[in-house]
Design a protein around this motif. Structure first.
Motif, PDB file in Angstrom:
ATOM      1  N   ASP A 201       0.844  -1.202   0.000  1.00 23.77           N
ATOM      2  CA  ASP A 201       0.000   0.000   0.000  1.00 23.77           C
ATOM      3  C   ASP A 201       0.872   1.243   0.000  1.00 23.77           C
ATOM      4  O   ASP A 201       2.023   1.190   0.429  1.00 23.77           O
ATOM      5  N   PRO A 202       0.276   2.409  -0.429  1.00 26.75           N
ATOM      6  CA  PRO A 202       1.038   3.658  -0.326  1.00 26.75           C
ATOM      7  C   PRO A 202       1.359   3.949   1.142  1.00 26.75           C
ATOM      8  O   PRO A 202       0.610   3.491   2.002  1.00 26.75           O
ATOM      9  N   HIS A 209       7.268   1.205  -6.731  1.00 24.54           N
ATOM     10  CA  HIS A 209       6.901   1.305  -8.153  1.00 24.54           C
ATOM     11  C   HIS A 209       7.814   2.280  -8.893  1.00 24.54           C
ATOM     12  O   HIS A 209       8.256   2.016 -10.015  1.00 24.54           O
ATOM     13  N   ALA A 210       8.080   3.438  -8.267  1.00 28.48           N
ATOM     14  CA  ALA A 210       8.903   4.461  -8.935  1.00 28.48           C
ATOM     15  C   ALA A 210      10.312   3.915  -9.205  1.00 28.48           C
ATOM     16  O   ALA A 210      10.873   4.116 -10.291  1.00 28.48           O
ATOM     17  N   ALA A 211      10.872   3.213  -8.221  1.00 25.15           N
ATOM     18  CA  ALA A 211      12.224   2.649  -8.405  1.00 25.15           C
ATOM     19  C   ALA A 211      12.210   1.606  -9.524  1.00 25.15           C
ATOM     20  O   ALA A 211      13.108   1.569 -10.371  1.00 25.15           O
ATOM     21  N   ALA A 212      11.163   0.760  -9.553  1.00 27.81           N
ATOM     22  CA  ALA A 212      11.085  -0.289 -10.579  1.00 27.81           C
ATOM     23  C   ALA A 212      10.901   0.322 -11.971  1.00 27.81           C
ATOM     24  O   ALA A 212      11.480  -0.157 -12.953  1.00 27.81           O
TER      25      ALA A 212
END
Ligand code: KPL
Length: 295
Positions: A201-202, A209-212
């Motif tokens: 969850d956030p 997600h941003a890193a991926a």
């Protein structure tokens, strides 16, 4: 088959232990672990229960049919130099990061170096004891992609020992996809000191997600067909499947040992990968403060 596992930490002990159900396995690891395995075998607990009796040593034997390399990525160079003195035709890297196979191959002329990824969850519980915290899969194949006779032979050895595996012809993409998962999960869980499931969850999920996504962009820049959607879906799948696991980087931080940050987030950190750059800087700050980066 004679299999040597170079780096009998958590993952090496688990995969080596599973292979020892069928093959002659030698674990190469730290003295206390080696002594206990010699005295009473290796106990596998959790999702797989077994006691196996591999050989165990602190240095490589003179020969083997197959070497699994499971040392931390910052030790790959040292492992490669040691393996150069061992008579072993096939070497399979089951490590985190991108460059391990190339480092091994640079020292191992005439041998076949295979790429591998592993999604089994493993945790060393103490000398002679390893937990299987999730039955995953080993993917293995030619490091440049395509078919490989050595990979097929290695796959058959895994098959005989009942280790979940796939022989894959797209290892370069799989290694990048695994990097996306590790970049999303490892540093975030290590810094926040949470199990992988905390990233479902956030705000943790957003960071992962941003890193991926940055890893996928970087992969495409190197000619690898990895979409951002696929990288993010892979992170979500692993977070769900390993929700109660503590990532290998969190285990390193809890033990107070050096992490693989350089080979994971650090490998793509830069102006085009600011999330990875931030995660890498924070983990390196911790390593500096603990005096772990000199070795
Ligand atoms: O490979 C892992 C690691 O911890 O290094 C994941 C897949 C994130 C599982 O914990």
């Amino acid at each position: 088959m004679d299999v040597v596992v170079f780096g009998a930490g958590s993952l090496g002990s688990l995969v080596g232990g599973l292979l020892a159900r069928e093959h002659d396995v030698t674990l190469v690891g730290r003295a206390a672990h080696v002594e206990r395995v010699r005295a009473s075998g290796l106990r596998i607990e959790g999702e797989v229960e077994a006691t196996v009796h591999p050989a165990a040593r602190t240095t490589l034997p003179a020969r083997a049919d197959l070497a699994l390399v499971t040392v931390k990525s910052f030790d790959t160079e040292r492992a490669a130099r040691a393996l150069a003195r061992c008579d072993v035709p096939t070497v399979l890297s089951l490590q985190n990061g991108l460059d391990n196979e190339a480092t091994l191959a640079a020292h191992l002329d005439g041998r076949t170096v295979l790429a591998g990824t592993c999604t089994y969850g493993a945790r060393l519980l103490g000398p002679g004891r390893v937990a299987c915290t999730g039955v995953g899969e080993v993917a293995l194949g030619a490091r440049e992609g395509g078919p490989s006779v050595a990979a097929d032979r290695t796959g058959r050895a895994f098959e005989r020992a009942g280790v979940e595996h796939v022989v894959a012809e797209d290892m370069p993409r799989r290694v990048w996809e695994k990097l996306a998962v590790n970049a999303g999960v490892n540093a975030a869980t290590a810094l926040a000191r949470v199990p992988n499931g905390a990233l479902s969850d956030p705000p943790g999920r957003d960071v992962a997600h941003a890193a991926a996504r940055e890893v996928a962009q970087s992969a495409r820049g190197e000619g690898i067909d990895l979409t951002e959607a696929r990288a993010v879906a892979s992170v979500d799948r692993v977070v769900r499947a390993t929700a109660s696991n503590r990532s290998s980087m969190l285990q390193d931080v809890e033990r107070g040992t050096r992490t693989e940050i350089d080979a994971i987030n650090g490998r793509i950190a830069g102006p085009d990968a600011p999330v990875n750059a931030t995660l890498a800087a924070l983990v390196r700050t911790w390593e500096d403060a603990e005096g772990l980066r000199e070795s």
